[in-house]
Motif scaffolding. Structure first.
Motif, short mmCIF file in Angstrom:
data_model
loop_
_atom_site.label_atom_id
_atom_site.label_comp_id
_atom_site.label_asym_id
_atom_site.label_seq_id
_atom_site.Cartn_x
_atom_site.Cartn_y
_atom_site.Cartn_z
N VAL A 13 0.84 -1.18 0.00
CA VAL A 13 0.00 0.00 0.00
C VAL A 13 0.88 1.24 0.00
CG1 VAL A 13 -0.12 -0.10 2.52
CG2 VAL A 13 -1.81 1.25 1.27
N VAL A 14 0.44 2.28 -0.66
CA VAL A 14 1.06 3.59 -0.53
C VAL A 14 0.23 4.36 0.49
CG1 VAL A 14 1.66 5.76 -1.66
CG2 VAL A 14 1.93 3.60 -2.90
N LEU A 15 0.85 4.71 1.59
CA LEU A 15 0.13 5.26 2.73
C LEU A 15 0.60 6.67 3.06
CD1 LEU A 15 -1.96 4.36 4.90
CD2 LEU A 15 -0.02 3.78 6.34
N GLN A 16 -0.36 7.55 3.32
CA GLN A 16 -0.04 8.92 3.72
C GLN A 16 -0.92 9.32 4.91
OE1 GLN A 16 -0.26 10.35 -0.68
NE2 GLN A 16 0.92 11.93 0.40
N VAL A 17 -0.41 10.27 5.69
CA VAL A 17 -1.13 10.79 6.84
C VAL A 17 -1.38 12.28 6.63
CG1 VAL A 17 -1.07 11.23 9.33
CG2 VAL A 17 -0.13 9.09 8.41
N LEU A 18 -2.61 12.71 6.85
CA LEU A 18 -2.92 14.14 6.85
C LEU A 18 -2.73 14.65 8.27
CD1 LEU A 18 -4.07 16.46 5.02
CD2 LEU A 18 -6.28 16.00 6.12
N LEU A 66 -6.77 16.96 -3.41
CA LEU A 66 -6.48 18.04 -2.47
C LEU A 66 -6.00 17.48 -1.13
CD1 LEU A 66 -9.49 20.42 -3.21
CD2 LEU A 66 -7.08 20.85 -3.75
N ILE A 67 -6.62 16.42 -0.67
CA ILE A 67 -6.19 15.79 0.58
C ILE A 67 -4.79 15.21 0.42
CG2 ILE A 67 -6.66 13.90 2.19
CD1 ILE A 67 -9.65 14.23 1.47
N ARG A 68 -4.54 14.55 -0.69
CA ARG A 68 -3.23 13.95 -0.93
C ARG A 68 -2.15 15.03 -1.00
NH1 ARG A 68 -3.27 9.36 -5.15
NH2 ARG A 68 -4.33 10.92 -6.39
N GLY A 69 -2.49 16.16 -1.61
CA GLY A 69 -1.52 17.24 -1.71
C GLY A 69 -1.17 17.85 -0.37
N ALA A 70 -2.12 17.82 0.58
CA ALA A 70 -1.87 18.38 1.91
C ALA A 70 -1.27 17.37 2.87
CB ALA A 70 -3.19 18.91 2.49
N ALA A 71 -1.25 16.10 2.50
CA ALA A 71 -0.76 15.03 3.39
C ALA A 71 0.76 14.98 3.40
CB ALA A 71 -1.33 13.69 2.94
N LEU A 72 1.30 14.33 4.42
CA LEU A 72 2.73 14.09 4.49
C LEU A 72 3.15 13.11 3.40
CD1 LEU A 72 3.08 13.59 8.37
CD2 LEU A 72 3.57 15.69 7.06
N SER A 73 4.43 13.13 3.06
CA SER A 73 4.94 12.16 2.08
C SER A 73 4.82 10.75 2.66
CB SER A 73 6.41 12.45 1.78
OG SER A 73 7.21 12.12 2.91
N PRO A 74 4.85 9.72 1.81
CA PRO A 74 4.79 8.35 2.33
C PRO A 74 5.88 8.04 3.36
CG PRO A 74 4.34 8.33 -0.01
CD PRO A 74 4.76 9.73 0.33
N ASP A 75 7.10 8.51 3.13
CA ASP A 75 8.18 8.25 4.09
C ASP A 75 7.93 8.94 5.42
OD1 ASP A 75 9.55 6.61 2.36
OD2 ASP A 75 10.99 8.15 1.71
N ALA A 76 7.55 10.21 5.36
CA ALA A 76 7.26 10.95 6.59
C ALA A 76 6.05 10.37 7.30
CB ALA A 76 7.04 12.43 6.28
N SER A 77 5.07 9.91 6.53
CA SER A 77 3.88 9.30 7.11
C SER A 77 4.23 8.02 7.85
CB SER A 77 2.86 9.01 6.01
OG SER A 77 2.42 10.20 5.38
N LEU A 78 5.09 7.20 7.24
CA LEU A 78 5.50 5.94 7.87
C LEU A 78 6.22 6.21 9.18
CD1 LEU A 78 5.67 2.89 7.78
CD2 LEU A 78 7.69 3.09 6.31
N THR A 79 7.08 7.21 9.19
CA THR A 79 7.79 7.57 10.42
C THR A 79 6.82 7.99 11.51
OG1 THR A 79 9.76 8.28 9.19
CG2 THR A 79 9.47 9.17 11.41
N LEU A 80 5.80 8.77 11.14
CA LEU A 80 4.81 9.23 12.12
C LEU A 80 3.98 8.07 12.64
CD1 LEU A 80 3.55 11.63 13.59
CD2 LEU A 80 2.00 11.93 11.62
N ILE A 81 3.61 7.15 11.77
CA ILE A 81 2.81 5.99 12.18
C ILE A 81 3.60 5.13 13.17
CG2 ILE A 81 1.82 3.80 11.36
CD1 ILE A 81 1.11 5.32 8.76
#
Length: 276
Positions: free
Chosen positions: A191-196, A247-262
């Protein structure tokens, strides 16, 4: 009705459709034009790959003059289904999609949930349910996630709000395990995962949103609230939903940054568990 017997019943629906269509001497394309779907759809109904919606089953009865048999079969099969009425067709399309994009503002998307996390959600919404009911829902959701293990799995994108990482569904340990599972799927490129993040402010869409693309059909959008959902196929509406997702994807963190946050959120929840 067990999953295998349910599939067998849909196969009977398809075989009966094919038999009656051929007896009427019309092609799949001809029947499709009469009931306002493509000939390819009729073929998928006959092979039990795709399930028709109620209005299509009713039009098939009218076209083939079958005295309501396909409507009655449809209603019996849908009555036995494992999903809410408003989600059942979306769940069927999920298996056919070549690409799925999910946005969830409050919970981990269903395809990424662990059994413990799903169980906690079901208990929260059905506090007086029997154990059998709860486990049936957990099993059904787990079976849906099998598509991510398939060699022909769809391309899957998911965006979640940071709220999802901070809310201890089922307690800190259950949510920590769920987040670790999500992180593992992302690391294995399932999965490609991002966090807003909270800092992004209001999202472009407040409810959950799913976009699905197919090889042989136009894209669809599915939106859901706590008690209802809508499957949208009007091209203009789907285009608006796709814009909201972008628009949500554009405002979300990158996949790498999102993974770190998760992974950081999972560690925080583990610490809460160890100090209690």
């Amino acid at each position: 009705m067990a999953n295998g017997s349910r599939q067998a019943a849909w196969e009977f629906f398809g075989a009966e459709l094919k038999r009656r269509r051929e007896n009427a001497g019309i092609t799949q394309v001809e029947l499709g034009s009469r009931v306002f779907v493509s000939g390819g759809y009729i073929g998928q109904f006959e092979q039990a790959i795709r399930k028709p919606q109620l209005d299509v089953a009713q039009r098939i009865d009218e076209s083939l003059q079958t005295d309501g048999i396909f409507e009655r079969m449809w209603r019996q099969l849908i009555k036995e289904q494992r999903y809410a009425d408003y989600f059942a067709h979306a769940a069927e399309l999920e298996r056919l999609a070549t690409k799925i994009c999910d946005w969830e503002p409050s919970v981990i998307p269903g395809l990424l949930q662990t059994p413990g996390y799903t169980r906690a959600l079901v208990v929260a919404t059905h506090p007086f349910a029997t154990d059998e009911f709860i486990e049936e829902r957990v099993t059904a959701r787990g079976e849906r996630s099998e598509i991510l293990k398939d060699a022909t799995r769809p391309e899957y994108w998911a965006i979640v709000h940071e709220t999802v990482l901070r809310m201890p569904v089922g307690g800190p340990q259950v949510t920590a395990e769920a987040l670790e599972h999500v992180a593992s799927l992302a690391r294995r490129r399932k999965v490609v995962l991002q966090v807003l993040p909270f800092s992004a402010g209001a999202p472009a869409n407040n409810g959950s949103l799913r976009l699905m693309e197919f090889d042989d059909a136009p894209p669809t959008a599915y939106t859901e609230t706590s008690f209802s959902g809508s499957l949208l196929d009007d091209p203009a509406v789907v285009k608006r939903a796709s814009r909201a997702y972008d628009l949500i994807r554009g405002a979300a963190l990158s996949p790498d940054a999102s993974l770190t946050l998760i992974e950081s959120a999972a560690e925080d929840l583990r610490r809460c568990t160890s100090t209690t």
